[in-house]
Design a protein around this motif. Structure first.
Motif, short mmCIF file in Angstrom:
data_model
loop_
_atom_site.label_atom_id
_atom_site.label_comp_id
_atom_site.label_asym_id
_atom_site.label_seq_id
_atom_site.Cartn_x
_atom_site.Cartn_y
_atom_site.Cartn_z
N THR A 145 0.83 -1.21 0.00
CA THR A 145 0.00 0.00 0.00
C THR A 145 0.86 1.26 0.00
OG1 THR A 145 -1.76 -1.18 1.09
CG2 THR A 145 -1.79 1.20 1.33
N SER A 146 1.99 1.20 0.72
CA SER A 146 2.86 2.39 0.77
C SER A 146 3.39 2.73 -0.62
CB SER A 146 4.01 2.17 1.75
OG SER A 146 4.74 1.04 1.37
N VAL A 147 3.62 1.73 -1.44
CA VAL A 147 4.11 2.00 -2.81
C VAL A 147 2.97 2.55 -3.66
CG1 VAL A 147 5.07 0.94 -4.90
CG2 VAL A 147 5.90 0.23 -2.66
N ILE A 148 1.81 1.88 -3.58
CA ILE A 148 0.67 2.32 -4.42
C ILE A 148 0.32 3.79 -4.16
CG2 ILE A 148 -1.83 2.00 -4.79
CD1 ILE A 148 -0.42 -0.28 -6.06
N PHE A 149 0.36 4.20 -2.88
CA PHE A 149 -0.09 5.55 -2.57
C PHE A 149 1.04 6.60 -2.58
CE2 PHE A 149 -3.76 3.16 -1.30
CZ PHE A 149 -4.80 3.99 -1.72
N GLN A 150 2.27 6.15 -2.74
CA GLN A 150 3.34 7.14 -2.84
C GLN A 150 3.96 7.19 -4.22
OE1 GLN A 150 6.12 7.65 0.64
NE2 GLN A 150 5.21 5.71 1.19
N ASN A 151 4.08 6.02 -4.83
CA ASN A 151 4.79 6.00 -6.11
C ASN A 151 4.27 4.86 -6.99
OD1 ASN A 151 6.62 6.77 -8.00
ND2 ASN A 151 8.38 5.82 -7.00
N PRO A 152 3.00 4.95 -7.42
CA PRO A 152 2.47 3.86 -8.25
C PRO A 152 3.19 3.80 -9.60
CG PRO A 152 0.96 5.72 -8.22
CD PRO A 152 2.05 6.05 -7.25
N LYS A 153 3.29 2.58 -10.12
CA LYS A 153 4.05 2.43 -11.38
C LYS A 153 3.18 2.78 -12.60
CE LYS A 153 7.40 0.08 -9.16
NZ LYS A 153 6.94 0.64 -7.88
N ASP A 154 1.89 2.45 -12.50
CA ASP A 154 1.03 2.60 -13.68
C ASP A 154 0.28 3.93 -13.63
OD1 ASP A 154 -0.34 0.33 -15.77
OD2 ASP A 154 -1.46 2.19 -15.43
N LYS A 155 0.25 4.60 -14.78
CA LYS A 155 -0.39 5.91 -14.83
C LYS A 155 -1.88 5.83 -14.49
CE LYS A 155 -0.80 10.10 -17.54
NZ LYS A 155 -2.18 10.28 -17.16
N ARG A 156 -2.50 4.70 -14.86
CA ARG A 156 -3.94 4.56 -14.58
C ARG A 156 -4.19 4.50 -13.08
NH1 ARG A 156 -4.55 -0.49 -18.49
NH2 ARG A 156 -2.45 -0.74 -17.62
N THR A 157 -3.29 3.84 -12.34
CA THR A 157 -3.41 3.80 -10.88
C THR A 157 -3.26 5.21 -10.33
OG1 THR A 157 -2.20 1.71 -11.00
CG2 THR A 157 -2.58 2.61 -8.81
N GLU A 158 -2.23 5.89 -10.80
CA GLU A 158 -1.96 7.27 -10.37
C GLU A 158 -3.18 8.15 -10.63
OE1 GLU A 158 1.52 8.82 -9.91
OE2 GLU A 158 0.65 10.78 -9.64
N ASP A 159 -3.72 8.06 -11.82
CA ASP A 159 -4.88 8.89 -12.17
C ASP A 159 -6.08 8.59 -11.28
OD1 ASP A 159 -3.46 10.12 -14.09
OD2 ASP A 159 -4.35 9.07 -15.80
N TYR A 160 -6.27 7.31 -10.97
CA TYR A 160 -7.43 6.94 -10.14
C TYR A 160 -7.27 7.43 -8.70
CZ TYR A 160 -11.07 4.40 -7.75
OH TYR A 160 -12.15 4.11 -6.98
N ILE A 161 -6.12 7.15 -8.11
CA ILE A 161 -5.98 7.49 -6.69
C ILE A 161 -5.85 9.00 -6.47
CG2 ILE A 161 -5.04 5.24 -5.99
CD1 ILE A 161 -2.30 6.51 -5.82
N THR A 162 -5.44 9.72 -7.52
CA THR A 162 -5.35 11.18 -7.35
C THR A 162 -6.63 11.88 -7.82
OG1 THR A 162 -4.27 11.41 -9.50
CG2 THR A 162 -2.83 11.26 -7.59
N GLY A 163 -7.62 11.08 -8.22
CA GLY A 163 -8.91 11.66 -8.59
C GLY A 163 -8.95 12.24 -9.98
N ARG A 164 -8.00 11.80 -10.84
CA ARG A 164 -7.99 12.35 -12.21
C ARG A 164 -8.47 11.32 -13.22
NH1 ARG A 164 -3.63 14.36 -9.60
NH2 ARG A 164 -3.46 16.62 -9.59
N PHE A 165 -9.10 10.30 -12.71
CA PHE A 165 -9.52 9.20 -13.59
C PHE A 165 -10.54 9.68 -14.61
CE2 PHE A 165 -11.93 5.38 -14.63
CZ PHE A 165 -10.89 4.56 -15.01
N GLY A 166 -10.32 9.26 -15.87
CA GLY A 166 -11.30 9.59 -16.93
C GLY A 166 -11.08 11.01 -17.35
#
Lengths: 251, 211
Positions: A230-251
């Motif tokens: 979880t610490s990796v997903i929320f600090q430095n996700p590898k996939d842009k789609r993950t990043e976009d989703y968790i930062t609220g930029r999805f879609g």
């Protein structure tokens, strides 16, 4: 690290529609794993695969393997009732049975043939203590469970799952119907429960996933896009789609 | 555009503005050294207040972001990097204030020392300019290369120290004071190197420590 489930090449179809696509994941023992993703991404569907709750859905077809302790739970000889005692589940809305607090807890053990009153009393006390509810209800065990608050009802459901001495507790958005105080109590509870149980939780709250889980899997359109600590997903996700989703930029 | 984008953009603008103020401070402090103009030196000390205010603004905005917007992933790293970069910039600002204090307290420098001081300050300002440009462009590759420029600053610092030791124009106390004054620029270079580390963390999520 010991694994609890090893999932390989899992595909799931609701009729013609494919809801899970080639899922491969190892879920770890005594850890909290969160499934996150937008609505309809397959996270709850996958959660329900882990104790074969999807068997109850008409037209649902499953391919692939889910190994629990090395044995495929989808083998025809699997005892589904036995599986569900080992893999308990807590749902989005608290769903206590319309009976007393005591009867809610002993319902499962009684169904499994346990009749000894002293044993049942012990199970009630232990389960309610583990679910951090004992102090609040020990003097009214024989009152209706429906008289409890929403947060207490949800902890009762957790106690009811614990009463069967499961190895895994699946939680499908367990706090989405609760206020922040009740939510915080459930989250605290998850933290203590992971010492004895493996917990897998579906949540729409990013903060909840980051607060309570050790591992996080991000689902999108039936795929697992990213699975990591979880610490990796929320600090430095590898996939842009993950990043976009968790930062609220999805879609 | 999600709500946090406004805040992140605001953070970045304040950090860049802070760097511009510092650049102006060093420009002015160099003029002070040329003429040993005490009034101008006092102006530099005054300018540091504005730099400190920028740091406070960045901290306040960052805390607001953390408290209200729960940033994660690159958003979180941008907030953390902004806080850390401003801490380094604030120290860099303090160093120019120290040089201004030197001007107030000391006599004129000889031409050779002025020339060498200007050279090391130019190197530092170029390095800072590069670092802030890498920050503005979120260019981690460039941020990896900029710390090499600190080698030149260190080399120049050593040259000045050596030259001061053999300078007959100054007394022993003067040499110590001048050396300490120039040490401020050398330290500012080290903090610029830290800024590059923060840029790399912001962009790549990796902690890199330059020697």
């Amino acid at each position: 690290m010991d694994t609890c489930f090893n999932v390989t090449d899992l595909n799931l179809y609701y009729g013609e529609k494919q809801a899970l696509k080639n899922i491969n994941i190892d879920l770890y023992k005594n850890k909290v794993t969160a499934f996150i993703g937008p609505s309809g991404c397959g996270k709850s569907t996958f959660l329900r695969c882990l104790n074969r709750m999807n068997d109850l859905i008409e037209g649902c077809k499953i391919e692939g393997n889910i190994l629990k302790d090395g044995i495929n739970i989808y083998e025809t000889k699997t005892d589904v009732v036995e599986l569900r005692t080992k893999v308990g589940m807590v749902f989005q809305k608290p769903n206590p049975f319309p009976m007393s607090i005591y009867e809610n807890i002993v319902y499962g053990p009684k169904c499994h043939g346990l009749k000894n009153k002293a044993e049942l009393n012990k199970i009630v006390e232990k389960s309610l203590k583990q679910a951090a509810l004992w102090d609040e209800v020990h003097d009214r065990l024989h009152e209706s469970a429906l008289g409890l608050s929403g947060g207490q009802q949800q902890r009762l459901c957790i106690a009811r799952a614990i009463a069967m001495q499961p190895e895994v507790i699946l939680m499908d958005e367990p706090t989405s119907a609760l206020d922040p105080i009740a939510t915080s109590k459930i989250e605290e509870l998850i933290e203590t429960l992971k010492n004895d149980y493996t917990i897998i939780i579906v949540t729409h709250s990013m903060q909840q996933a980051s607060r309570v889980s050790d591992y996080t899997a991000f689902f999108l359109l039936g795929d697992i896009i990213e699975y990591d600590k979880t610490s990796v997903i929320f600090q430095n996700p590898k996939d842009k789609r993950t990043e976009d989703y968790i930062t609220g930029r999805f879609g | 555009m999600v709500k946090i984008d406004d805040k992140l953009d605001n953070l970045k603008q304040v950090v860049l503005h802070m760097a511009t103020l510092i650049n102006n401070m060093y420009g002015k402090v160099y003029e002070c050294l040329e003429t040993m103009d005490v009034d101008k030196a006092l102006e530099v000390i005054k300018m540091d207040e504005f730099v400190n205010r920028c740091e406070e603004e960045v901290n306040d905005t960052a805390i607001e972001c953390l408290a209200l917007l729960s940033p994660v992933a690159s958003d979180l790293r941008k907030v953390i990097a902004a806080i850390k970069i401003t801490t380094d910039l604030e120290r860099i600002g303090d160093y120019s204030k120290n040089i201004a204090s030197f001007v107030i307290k000391n006599d004129d420098l000889d031409d050779e020392t002025k020339k060498m001081t200007k050279a090391i300050m130019d190197e530092f300002l170029t390095m800072l300019d590069h670092a802030m440009d890498a920050y503005a462009k979120e260019d981690s590759k460039w941020a990896m290369q900029i710390p090499d420029e600190d080698e030149i600053i260190n080399k120049k610092f050593k040259e000045i120290s050596d030259s001061l030791r053999t300078n007959e124009h100054y007394k022993a106390d003067d040499i110590i004071n001048i050396s300490e004054m120039i040490r401020n620029i050398e330290r500012a270079g080290d903090h610029t190197k830290n800024i590059c580390e923060h840029i790399i963390y912001q962009v790549k999520g990796q902690h890199i420590e330059f020697d």
